[in-house]
Design a protein around this motif. Structure first.
Motif, short mmCIF file in Angstrom:
data_model
loop_
_atom_site.label_atom_id
_atom_site.label_comp_id
_atom_site.label_asym_id
_atom_site.label_seq_id
_atom_site.Cartn_x
_atom_site.Cartn_y
_atom_site.Cartn_z
N ASP A 31 44.72 36.00 38.03
CA ASP A 31 45.64 35.75 36.92
C ASP A 31 44.89 35.02 35.81
OD1 ASP A 31 47.62 35.02 35.15
OD2 ASP A 31 48.95 34.11 36.65
N ALA A 32 44.51 35.76 34.79
CA ALA A 32 43.70 35.19 33.70
C ALA A 32 44.41 34.05 32.99
CB ALA A 32 43.34 36.29 32.71
N SER A 33 45.74 34.08 32.95
CA SER A 33 46.49 33.09 32.19
C SER A 33 46.38 31.68 32.77
CB SER A 33 47.97 33.49 32.08
OG SER A 33 48.60 33.41 33.35
N LYS A 34 45.93 31.59 34.03
CA LYS A 34 45.79 30.26 34.66
C LYS A 34 44.53 29.53 34.19
CE LYS A 34 48.44 31.25 38.84
NZ LYS A 34 48.44 31.33 40.33
N TYR A 35 43.61 30.27 33.59
CA TYR A 35 42.34 29.67 33.14
C TYR A 35 41.76 28.75 34.20
CZ TYR A 35 43.03 31.83 28.63
OH TYR A 35 43.19 32.76 27.62
N ASN A 36 41.64 29.30 35.39
CA ASN A 36 41.07 28.60 36.53
C ASN A 36 39.59 28.96 36.61
OD1 ASN A 36 40.25 27.68 39.02
ND2 ASN A 36 41.97 28.55 40.16
N ILE A 37 38.73 28.00 36.35
CA ILE A 37 37.29 28.30 36.30
C ILE A 37 36.74 28.73 37.66
CG2 ILE A 37 36.25 26.03 36.74
CD1 ILE A 37 34.58 26.60 34.13
N ASP A 38 37.43 28.37 38.75
CA ASP A 38 37.02 28.81 40.08
C ASP A 38 36.95 30.33 40.18
OD1 ASP A 38 36.97 26.18 40.98
OD2 ASP A 38 38.92 26.29 41.98
N MET A 39 37.77 31.01 39.40
CA MET A 39 37.90 32.46 39.52
C MET A 39 36.69 33.22 38.98
SD MET A 39 40.70 32.91 41.14
CE MET A 39 40.35 31.35 41.98
N LEU A 40 35.80 32.54 38.27
CA LEU A 40 34.64 33.22 37.71
C LEU A 40 33.54 33.45 38.74
CD1 LEU A 40 34.32 31.39 34.26
CD2 LEU A 40 35.49 33.55 34.78
N ASN A 41 33.51 32.64 39.79
CA ASN A 41 32.38 32.68 40.72
C ASN A 41 32.21 34.03 41.39
OD1 ASN A 41 30.16 31.44 42.06
ND2 ASN A 41 31.42 31.23 43.89
N CYS A 42 33.31 34.67 41.79
CA CYS A 42 33.20 35.98 42.44
C CYS A 42 32.71 37.06 41.48
CB CYS A 42 34.54 36.38 43.06
SG CYS A 42 34.67 35.97 44.81
N GLY A 43 32.70 36.74 40.20
CA GLY A 43 32.13 37.69 39.24
C GLY A 43 30.66 37.97 39.53
N ASN A 44 29.98 37.04 40.19
CA ASN A 44 28.58 37.28 40.54
C ASN A 44 28.43 38.45 41.51
OD1 ASN A 44 27.14 35.06 39.13
ND2 ASN A 44 28.46 33.77 40.38
N VAL A 45 29.42 38.63 42.39
CA VAL A 45 29.39 39.77 43.31
C VAL A 45 29.50 41.08 42.51
CG1 VAL A 45 30.46 40.86 45.30
CG2 VAL A 45 30.50 38.37 45.09
N LEU A 46 30.38 41.09 41.50
CA LEU A 46 30.57 42.30 40.70
C LEU A 46 29.35 42.59 39.83
CD1 LEU A 46 34.31 41.97 39.63
CD2 LEU A 46 33.30 42.86 41.75
N LEU A 47 28.66 41.56 39.36
CA LEU A 47 27.42 41.78 38.61
C LEU A 47 26.40 42.49 39.48
CD1 LEU A 47 27.27 38.37 36.73
CD2 LEU A 47 27.29 40.60 35.62
N TYR A 48 26.32 42.09 40.74
CA TYR A 48 25.41 42.75 41.68
C TYR A 48 25.84 44.20 41.94
CZ TYR A 48 22.91 43.76 46.03
OH TYR A 48 22.12 44.34 47.01
N LEU A 49 27.13 44.39 42.21
CA LEU A 49 27.62 45.74 42.51
C LEU A 49 27.50 46.67 41.30
CD1 LEU A 49 30.75 44.95 44.71
CD2 LEU A 49 28.62 46.06 45.45
N TYR A 50 27.75 46.13 40.12
CA TYR A 50 27.63 46.99 38.93
C TYR A 50 26.18 47.40 38.71
CZ TYR A 50 27.88 48.85 34.24
OH TYR A 50 27.78 49.69 33.16
N GLU A 51 25.27 46.48 38.93
CA GLU A 51 23.85 46.80 38.79
C GLU A 51 23.45 47.90 39.77
OE1 GLU A 51 19.58 44.68 39.80
OE2 GLU A 51 21.26 43.40 39.24
#
Length: 417
Positions: free
Chosen positions: A121-141
C-alpha cells in the motif's frame, strides 16, 4: 559448550515446525499462530559451508519464500529480501537452481502480471516496503519481465512522495511523523542506490546519490552519541513522542539490531555509490567510527553483542542473534572490500565463531537453527512501545528469524570468499 558437536533436538523443527520459542523470561510461548509446514525429506550435509546449510534449512522450514518471518499468507515483507539476497549470491556462486527457484517463486507470487505488488500500500509511505525491491531488481536484471519493471517504478515513486523532516530526512512511516529510525536507512537506501545505479544517469543520478548521502549525514548529526560513538535507535524532530528526550528528541537506548541495520545500510550502499562520488569517503569514515564503537561493547567471552548494547551487565539483557549477525556481516564485508584495515577481521571472526558456538543448533536431519533472535522491536504505535531498557529485553525471543538467518548467510559468504 559447542552445540555443533552434539545432536541437538531442543530447537529442532517438527513436521509442522511448531518450534520452541522463548520469551525473555524464558517461558514457552504459544506458537500455534506461527505454524508452517516443513519439508522433512533429505538430509543437509554437514560438509556444506554454513551459508548453504542455513539457506537449505530455511527452504525446508519455509518452502515458499513469502513464508519467511512466519507469514501465514503472501506478504510483501522486508525480512524476506535479506534471505533472498543470500540465495542470489549462492546461486551465482554455485549454480544450484533450487536457490534460483526460491527467488523466482517469490517474484511470481508477489508481483501480478500488471505489476501490482501483493499487500503493498503505497499510501502508507512505509520505508520498510522498499527493501524487497532489491529482489525485483535482481529478477528484472535476470528475466527482463515487464511486471517487475512496473513494480520497481511503483516502489521508486514512493521515494519521491516519502514525507521528510525539515532537513530532508525520510520519515520512517507516515504514521510515525517527523521520525528517523536507524532501521530505515537499511530499508530505503540500498534499494534507492541500487535502483539509481541501474536506471538513472547524469544529473538525475547525482541528485539521487546526494539525497542518499544526506540521509546518513542526518543520522550522524542527530542520532550519534559522541561519548560512546554508538547511535540511538531513533530521533523525533518534533520531540513530541513520549519516548523522545525533550531536549534532543532521541530515544533512550542503543538497540543492537538498530545498529546492525545501520551498518548493513552503509556497506550495501557502497556497493552502488560511484567510486568518484564525494560522499563515498565520508560514508567510509562513518563506518570506521561506527565499527570502533561496536567493538568496544562486544562481549569478550563469546564475541557476541547484547540486545541493549551498552548494558551487558544489567539484569535480563541477553546475547542476541540478529544484531550479532548483522554486526559480523558489516565488519567482515568492510574488511573484504577494503573499507576497514585487515586487523578488524579479528573482531568479525570472534563474533562469527560466537554465533556458531553459542547460537546455532543442528537437528538429526542436518537442519540448522539460529536461536535467541529478538522477534521485533520498535517505538510508539499501539500498544505503545516506550524504548525503555525493560521494553527491549522483554520483546519476544524466537529461533530462525530471517532478520538473523539472512545476515548469517551473508556473513558466512564473506568468510567463505
Amino acid at each position: 559448550m559447542n552445540f555443533i558437536n552434539h545432536t541437538v533436538t531442543v530447537y529442532a523443527f517438527t513436521a509442522l515446525c511448531s518450534g520452541l520459542f522463548l520469551s525473555c523470561a524464558q517461558k514457552p510461548l504459544q506458537t500455534a499462530s506461527r505454524e508452517v509446514k516443513t519439508n522433512t525429506e533429505g538430509t543437509i550435509s554437514s560438509k556444506l559451508p554454513w551459508s548453504q546449510r542455513m539457506l537449505l534449512s530455511e527452504i525446508k522450514r519455509f518452502p515458499e519464500a513469502w513464508m519467511l518471518d512466519y507469514n501465514k499468507n503472501p506478504k510483501w515483507s522486508y525480512p524476506t529480501a535479506i534471505v533472498l539476497e543470500g540465495a542470489e549470491k549462492l546461486y551465482e556462486k554455485t549454480g544450484n537452481k533450487e536457490y534460483y527457484k526460491y527467488i523466482t517463486q517469490f517474484g511470481d507470487t508477489m508481483v501480478k502480471e500488471d505489476g501490482t505488488i501483493v499487500s503493498y500500500d503505497a499510501s502508507k509511505y512505509n520505508i520498510d516496503m522498499l527493501n524487497c525491491g532489491n529482489v525485483l531488481l535482481y529478477l528484472y536484471e535476470k528475466e527482463k519481465k515487464g511486471k517487475y519493471l512496473k513494480a520497481l517504478q511503483t516502489l521508486r515513486s514512493q521515494i519521491d512522495g516519502q514525507p521528510r523532516t525539515s532537513e530532508g530526512g525520510f520519515w520512517h512511516k507516515k504514521i510515525y511523523p517527523n521520525q528517523m529510525w536507524l532501521d530505515g536507512l537499511y530499508m530505503g537506501e540500498p534499494f534507492y542506490a541500487h535502483y539509481t545505479h541501474d536506471f538513472s544517469k547524469g544529473a538525475e543520478a547525482e541528485k539521487a546519490y546526494n539525497d542518499i548521502i544526506n540521509q546518513f549525514d542526518l543520522i550522524q548529526k542527530h542520532l550519534l552519541d559522541k561519548k560512546t560513538g554508538l547511535l540511538y535507535h531513533a530521533w523525533d524532530e518534533s520531540k513530541e513522542q513520549a519516548w523522545a528526550d525533550k531536549q534532543t528528541g532521541l530515544s533512550p537506548n542503543f538497540w543492537s539490531r538498530a545498529m546492525g541495520w545501520y551498518g548493513m545500510a552503509m556497506v550495501d550502499v557502497l556497493d552502488y555509490l560511484p567510486k568518484n562520488h564525494s560522499g563515498r569517503a565520508k560514508l567510509i569514515s562513518y563506518l570506521k567510527s561506527y565499527t570502533d564503537a561496536v567493538i568496544k561493547v562486544q562481549d569478550q567471552k563469546t564475541g557476541l553483542w547484547y540486545q541493549v548494547l551498552d548494558k551487558g551487565s544489567e539484569k535480563g539483557n541477553y546475547l542476541e542473534a540478529t544484531g550479532s549477525s548483522m554486526l559480523v556481516y558489516t565488519i567482515i564485508k568492510s574488511v573484504n572490500n577494503g573499507y576497514l584495515p585487515a586487523s578488524y577481521k579479528t573482531y568479525a571472526k570472534r563474533g562469527y565463531d560466537g554465533i556458531i558456538n553459542n547460537l546455532i543448533t543442528v537437528d538429526e536431519n542436518g537442519v540448522i537453527s539460529l536461536n535467541k533472535c529478538c522477534a521485533v522491536a520498535g517505538l510508539g504505535g499501539t500498544p505503545y512501545r516506550s524504548g525503555s531498557y525493560e521494553y527491549y529485553i522483554n520483546e519476544e525471543i524466537r529461533s530462525n528469524d530471517p532478520k538473523g538467518t539472512g545476515p548469517f548467510i551473508l556473513a558466512s559468504l564473506e568468510f567463505e570468499k
